[in-house]
Design a protein around this motif. Sequence first.
Motif, short mmCIF file in Angstrom:
data_model
loop_
_atom_site.label_atom_id
_atom_site.label_comp_id
_atom_site.label_asym_id
_atom_site.label_seq_id
_atom_site.Cartn_x
_atom_site.Cartn_y
_atom_site.Cartn_z
N ARG A 18 0.82 -1.19 0.00
CA ARG A 18 0.00 0.00 0.00
C ARG A 18 0.87 1.26 0.00
O ARG A 18 1.74 1.43 0.81
CB ARG A 18 -0.88 -0.01 1.24
CG ARG A 18 -2.05 0.92 1.15
CD ARG A 18 -3.07 0.55 2.18
NE ARG A 18 -3.45 -0.85 2.05
CZ ARG A 18 -4.50 -1.36 2.67
NH1 ARG A 18 -5.24 -0.63 3.42
NH2 ARG A 18 -4.78 -2.64 2.54
N SER A 46 -10.56 12.64 9.25
CA SER A 46 -11.82 11.94 9.06
C SER A 46 -12.70 12.66 8.04
O SER A 46 -13.57 12.04 7.42
CB SER A 46 -12.56 11.81 10.39
OG SER A 46 -12.92 13.08 10.90
N THR A 47 -12.44 13.97 7.84
CA THR A 47 -13.19 14.74 6.85
C THR A 47 -12.45 14.83 5.52
O THR A 47 -13.03 14.60 4.45
CB THR A 47 -13.45 16.17 7.38
OG1 THR A 47 -14.18 16.09 8.61
CG2 THR A 47 -14.22 16.99 6.36
N GLY A 49 -9.77 13.00 4.59
CA GLY A 49 -9.30 11.71 4.10
C GLY A 49 -7.79 11.56 4.09
O GLY A 49 -7.28 10.57 3.57
N GLU A 50 -7.06 12.52 4.68
CA GLU A 50 -5.60 12.41 4.64
C GLU A 50 -4.95 13.10 5.83
O GLU A 50 -5.51 14.02 6.44
CB GLU A 50 -5.03 12.98 3.35
CG GLU A 50 -5.21 14.47 3.20
CD GLU A 50 -4.61 15.00 1.90
OE1 GLU A 50 -4.64 14.27 0.89
OE2 GLU A 50 -4.14 16.14 1.90
N LYS A 87 -5.24 3.49 9.03
CA LYS A 87 -6.42 2.90 8.38
C LYS A 87 -7.16 1.98 9.34
O LYS A 87 -8.39 1.90 9.31
CB LYS A 87 -6.00 2.15 7.12
CG LYS A 87 -5.66 3.07 5.95
CD LYS A 87 -5.15 2.28 4.76
CE LYS A 87 -5.08 3.13 3.50
NZ LYS A 87 -4.24 4.31 3.63
N GLY A 91 -10.27 3.81 9.19
CA GLY A 91 -10.89 3.24 8.01
C GLY A 91 -10.05 3.40 6.77
O GLY A 91 -9.10 4.19 6.71
N GLU A 92 -10.40 2.64 5.74
CA GLU A 92 -9.61 2.56 4.52
C GLU A 92 -9.57 3.87 3.74
O GLU A 92 -8.72 4.05 2.88
CB GLU A 92 -10.17 1.45 3.61
CG GLU A 92 -9.95 0.05 4.14
CD GLU A 92 -8.48 -0.33 4.19
OE1 GLU A 92 -7.76 -0.05 3.20
OE2 GLU A 92 -8.04 -0.89 5.20
N SER A 93 -10.47 4.79 4.00
CA SER A 93 -10.52 6.02 3.21
C SER A 93 -9.46 7.03 3.63
O SER A 93 -9.25 8.04 2.95
CB SER A 93 -11.90 6.67 3.34
OG SER A 93 -12.17 7.01 4.69
N VAL A 94 -8.77 6.80 4.76
CA VAL A 94 -7.77 7.75 5.26
C VAL A 94 -6.39 7.31 4.80
O VAL A 94 -6.06 6.13 4.83
CB VAL A 94 -7.82 7.82 6.80
CG1 VAL A 94 -6.76 8.78 7.31
CG2 VAL A 94 -9.19 8.25 7.26
N ARG A 95 -5.58 8.26 4.39
CA ARG A 95 -4.23 7.95 3.92
C ARG A 95 -3.26 9.02 4.42
O ARG A 95 -3.67 10.11 4.84
CB ARG A 95 -4.18 7.94 2.39
CG ARG A 95 -4.45 9.31 1.80
CD ARG A 95 -4.26 9.34 0.31
NE ARG A 95 -4.40 10.72 -0.21
CZ ARG A 95 -4.08 11.09 -1.43
NH1 ARG A 95 -3.61 10.19 -2.28
NH2 ARG A 95 -4.23 12.34 -1.83
#
Length: 317
Positions: A18, A46-47, A49-50, A87, A91-95
């Motif tokens: 990843r 959380s808003t 995404g990064e 993650k 959750g998976e949407s955060v990087r």
Amino acid sequence: MDSPAAVAPGSLRSRRGRALALGSLACLCCLGVPARAADAVLQQASTSGEVLMVGPADSPPLIRMGPKGEPEGYAIDLARRIDRQLKAELGESVRIRFAPVDSIGVTVEAVASGRAGLACGVPFSWDREKLVDFSLPIGLSGLRLLTGSGGLDGSPASLAGQPIAVVEGSLGAGFLGSLEPTARAVRFPTLPQAVTALEQKKVAGVLGDANVLAGLRHERRLSGLALVPEQPYVSYGVGCIVPENNSRLLNVVNLAIASLFQGYLEGRPDAVASVAPWFGPTGVLELPADRVRAFFESVLLTREGLQLGASAPAPRP
């Protein structure tokens, strides 16, 4: 991992799984709203995404740009682990997205102000500790002098009257005067520029972080330069930093660090692959494996031991 020029969508995947996203950094004023409230970095993540990670991209073995324009190095491998831990938390949407900056000074300022949420490979100092929160140490370094082989021996007396390159605002710049008051400080914006001046014989030596100086010497194949003295003038830990009052993010970072150290001690292939190319006997710094193991063990002794999931270990590194 996106290339530095790839601000638009599109990605180049890392061989080790990843990837972190890489974005170029035009100016710190564009990095977003400063994080001030408790755990503000993860609240923003959380808003948005990064989580934005910053650092100098020309500081091997911590961070350097690879042949395809992607960031690589010990700090980047560690950031991938932090990314996976993040993650698991959000959750998976955060990087984690990495953006290069010019210097450690700019790095600390960006994190202290909340315009960035993370940096790894930052030398510890008590002054910096007042501005940001440090993680567990990820390594040890210190101040040494890079100079021509057979030139300065590193003793304070040998620096008298000599032009010595330092990075503006660095630990070395603040230390040179107390080391030898008559040494002439020649200031540069970055350590690579200072090393270039040494190559061009414009200065007699470069006072700076020993690990990065060794990394630049290795990368540029500067066999005619030596690091002196044998022991650093000053030793310090190197860690990751987050803005103050972000204990949840700091916990994520520390768990990722501890998991890497435990995995390396157990001989897990993924952990060894994150350490050996940079610090191992055949890596950039060419450190004995026992010395690396001793450091990792000493750090873990200050915290609770980890029990990692089942995996087939590699031979002991």
